[in-house]
Design a protein around this motif. Structure first.
Motif, short mmCIF file in Angstrom:
data_model
loop_
_atom_site.label_atom_id
_atom_site.label_comp_id
_atom_site.label_asym_id
_atom_site.label_seq_id
_atom_site.Cartn_x
_atom_site.Cartn_y
_atom_site.Cartn_z
N PHE A 1 16.34 -2.11 -10.87
CA PHE A 1 16.61 -0.55 -10.65
C PHE A 1 15.56 0.60 -10.73
O PHE A 1 15.42 1.37 -10.74
CB PHE A 1 17.75 0.17 -10.66
N GLU A 2 14.91 -0.18 -12.34
CA GLU A 2 14.22 1.21 -13.31
C GLU A 2 12.82 -0.31 -13.53
O GLU A 2 12.94 -1.35 -13.54
CB GLU A 2 14.74 1.56 -13.87
N GLY A 3 11.82 1.01 -14.61
CA GLY A 3 10.48 0.17 -15.27
C GLY A 3 9.70 1.79 -15.65
O GLY A 3 9.61 1.58 -15.39
N VAL A 4 8.66 0.43 -16.21
CA VAL A 4 7.45 1.38 -16.33
C VAL A 4 6.06 1.09 -15.84
O VAL A 4 5.91 -0.39 -16.06
CB VAL A 4 7.38 1.50 -18.14
N GLY A 5 5.36 1.63 -15.80
CA GLY A 5 3.77 1.27 -14.62
C GLY A 5 2.84 1.55 -15.11
O GLY A 5 2.84 2.53 -15.08
N VAL A 6 2.13 1.52 -13.98
CA VAL A 6 0.32 2.49 -14.46
C VAL A 6 -0.36 2.23 -13.08
O VAL A 6 0.06 1.57 -11.58
CB VAL A 6 -0.75 1.46 -15.33
N ILE A 7 0.02 3.56 -12.44
CA ILE A 7 -0.87 3.72 -11.28
C ILE A 7 -1.86 3.46 -11.02
O ILE A 7 -2.86 3.55 -11.58
CB ILE A 7 -1.39 5.55 -11.49
N GLU A 8 -1.79 2.65 -9.59
CA GLU A 8 -3.15 1.86 -9.62
C GLU A 8 -3.53 2.71 -7.94
O GLU A 8 -4.71 2.52 -7.85
CB GLU A 8 -2.82 0.45 -9.07
N ALA A 9 -3.05 3.66 -7.30
CA ALA A 9 -3.27 3.66 -5.73
C ALA A 9 -2.29 4.41 -5.99
O ALA A 9 -1.21 5.13 -5.84
CB ALA A 9 -3.84 2.45 -5.01
N LEU A 10 -3.18 5.79 -4.85
CA LEU A 10 -2.72 6.97 -4.95
C LEU A 10 -2.59 7.62 -2.92
O LEU A 10 -3.06 7.24 -2.57
CB LEU A 10 -2.98 8.16 -4.93
N GLY A 11 -0.61 7.70 -2.67
CA GLY A 11 -0.91 8.22 -1.14
C GLY A 11 -1.40 9.37 -0.36
O GLY A 11 -1.86 10.56 -1.43
N GLU A 12 -1.71 9.37 0.23
CA GLU A 12 -2.04 10.28 0.93
C GLU A 12 -1.38 12.15 0.48
O GLU A 12 0.24 11.72 0.03
CB GLU A 12 -2.09 10.72 2.82
N GLY A 13 -1.86 12.50 0.35
CA GLY A 13 -0.83 13.39 0.23
C GLY A 13 -1.21 13.39 -1.68
O GLY A 13 -0.05 15.11 -2.69
N VAL A 14 -0.94 13.22 -2.19
CA VAL A 14 -0.78 12.91 -3.95
C VAL A 14 -2.20 13.28 -4.39
O VAL A 14 -3.23 12.36 -4.72
CB VAL A 14 -0.47 11.74 -4.60
N SER B 1 0.71 -1.30 -0.35
CA SER B 1 -0.32 0.04 0.03
C SER B 1 0.95 1.48 0.21
O SER B 1 1.38 0.97 0.75
CB SER B 1 -1.10 -0.11 1.32
N PRO B 2 0.24 2.62 -1.03
CA PRO B 2 1.57 3.25 -0.74
C PRO B 2 1.03 4.46 0.28
O PRO B 2 0.14 4.40 1.09
CB PRO B 2 0.80 4.21 -1.90
N ALA B 3 2.20 4.57 0.77
CA ALA B 3 2.35 5.42 2.37
C ALA B 3 2.51 7.35 1.61
O ALA B 3 2.18 7.64 0.54
CB ALA B 3 3.93 5.10 3.01
N LYS B 4 2.61 8.05 2.51
CA LYS B 4 2.58 8.99 1.81
C LYS B 4 3.49 10.04 1.49
O LYS B 4 4.47 9.63 1.27
CB LYS B 4 2.43 10.15 3.48
N GLY B 5 2.45 10.42 0.15
CA GLY B 5 4.33 11.44 -0.54
C GLY B 5 3.60 9.73 -1.80
O GLY B 5 4.79 10.44 -2.81
N GLN B 6 3.43 8.87 -1.97
CA GLN B 6 3.40 8.03 -2.91
C GLN B 6 2.55 7.29 -3.98
O GLN B 6 1.50 7.48 -3.36
CB GLN B 6 3.78 6.35 -1.65
N VAL B 7 2.82 6.34 -4.81
CA VAL B 7 1.97 6.13 -5.82
C VAL B 7 2.72 4.34 -5.55
O VAL B 7 3.43 3.71 -5.91
CB VAL B 7 1.80 6.95 -6.44
N ARG B 8 1.21 3.69 -6.12
CA ARG B 8 1.38 1.75 -6.28
C ARG B 8 1.51 1.85 -7.62
O ARG B 8 0.50 2.80 -8.31
CB ARG B 8 0.25 1.75 -5.87
N LEU B 9 2.63 1.23 -8.12
CA LEU B 9 2.47 1.07 -9.67
C LEU B 9 2.13 -0.74 -10.00
O LEU B 9 2.76 -1.00 -9.29
CB LEU B 9 3.77 1.65 -10.19
N ARG B 10 1.83 -0.75 -10.68
CA ARG B 10 1.21 -2.48 -11.00
C ARG B 10 2.44 -2.35 -12.11
O ARG B 10 2.36 -1.86 -13.61
CB ARG B 10 0.39 -2.51 -12.06
N VAL B 11 3.66 -3.12 -12.06
CA VAL B 11 4.83 -2.81 -13.43
C VAL B 11 4.77 -3.61 -14.72
O VAL B 11 3.76 -5.02 -14.77
CB VAL B 11 5.54 -3.13 -12.58
N LEU B 12 4.99 -2.66 -15.54
CA LEU B 12 4.11 -3.34 -16.84
C LEU B 12 5.63 -4.02 -17.66
O LEU B 12 5.82 -5.65 -18.08
CB LEU B 12 3.89 -2.02 -17.52
#
Length: 325
Positions: A65-78, A26-37
């Motif tokens: 160390f890197e990748g591309v993904g789709v944002i699936e959830a937003l943390g607090e403050g985003v 789960s994303p913390a404050k200021g984070q986003v959760r990505l589904r990595v493609l």
């Protein structure tokens, strides 16, 4: 979710493991959760797994160390990003289906970019752009690039072509010569069969080069020093050979040469927002209009990571190996 990890360092094919039941974070404050493609396999990833990279793993550890993904959830403050947006990103542990990363670190990528291309945006394109930016090479100058077939070198060649910079690349296989020429290399020398000194003397009118970009290390670094003009710089951005060398320091003293190390992680720490924005815009635009190509040799499902790393270790490979979800 599926996650790749290792509980001890060593040869990747021998120590990597796959678990299909890791919890989704789960994303913390200021984070986003990505589904990595998609995520590329870079030399730094393999060195990290072997315990030979500058960043040492805390075991058990998660590679990538890197990748591309789709944002699936937003943390607090985003509140400046939207769920469903596709982004490129850098983070430790990208070889898993979901990751949480700081929202300010992601880069939006246009739909025209494939997942394979977008997944490679950070490490190698950023490195190549930064090397030319630091060196302040101008149109009409020659640069020496070794080894020409490395991923960063291929990008250096293409960026240099667009800027009117002339490139002399070293390779060890003739098939790499033709591929580099298609990417815009000015001269390609097979150092296994051709004298590098003669090519440099001929094409630079005997002057040599002011800047050499080198990623082999060991004896190759010392071999290139005679071709750098007085006061010139060898930019060392990799140690692919893992060889040590008893470097002859005399050229550094008497010809006032510099060997300047480059590590993207440290360079990014001092990057201003203006330069970062300029770099990202130039690279994304070049990828979108196909003036910058990032060759891909093969794609493997994340669950087939062992086959993927074995392929990535094969000599003579010209394109990236990509892990996809």
């Amino acid at each position: 979710m599926v996650r790749v990890f290792f509980a001890k360092t060593g040869r990747p094919a021998e120590v990597l493991q796959v678990t299909p039941t890791a919890p989704i974070p789960s994303p913390a404050k200021g984070q986003v959760r990505l589904r990595v493609l998609a995520r590329p396999i870079n030399p730094s990833d393999l060195l990290y797994i072997e315990g030979l990279y500058a960043i040492k793993p805390e075991l058990p550890a998660w590679p990538g160390f890197e990748g591309v993904g789709v944002i699936e959830a937003l943390g607090e403050g985003v509140d400046d990003l939207v769920v469903g947006t596709r982004v490129a990103f850098a983070a430790l542990g990208t070889w898993q289906e979901y990751v949480c990363v700081p929202a300010h670190s992601v880069v939006l990528v246009p739909e025209v970019l494939s997942d394979a291309a977008a997944s490679q945006l950070y490490v190698n394109p950023f490195t190549a752009w930064a090397l030319l930016h630091k060196a302040q090479v101008v149109p009409g100058d020659w640069i020496l690039v070794s080894p020409g077939a490395s991923a960063v070198s291929q990008i250096l060649v293409q960026l240099a072509r667009e800027r009117g910079i002339l490139t002399l690349c070293t390779v060890r296989r003739d098939d790499h010569r033709s591929r580099l020429k298609k990417l815009g290399a000015t001269v390609v020398v097979n150092v296994s069969t051709e004298p590098l000194e003669e090519a440099i003397r001929e094409f630079t009118a005997g002057r040599g080069v002011a800047h050499a970009f080198e990623a082999v290390g060991g004896s190759m670094t010392e071999r290139l020093l005679p071709y750098i003009v007085k006061g010139g710089t060898l930019h060392l951005f990799g140690l692919l050979s893992l060889d040590t060398s008893n470097l002859n320091l005399a050229p550094l003293i008497f010809r006032q040469l510099q060997i300047q190390g480059f590590w993207l992680t440290e360079w990014l720490k001092g990057l201003t927002p203006e330069v970062r924005e300029k770099m990202v815009l130039e690279l994304v635009t070049a990828l979108a209009d196909d003036s910058l190509k990032l060759p891909v040799e093969a794609e493997y499902p994340l669950e087939e990571v062992i086959n993927a790393v074995l392929h990535a270790e094969l000599p003579g490979r010209f394109g990236k190996i990509i892990l996809v979800s």
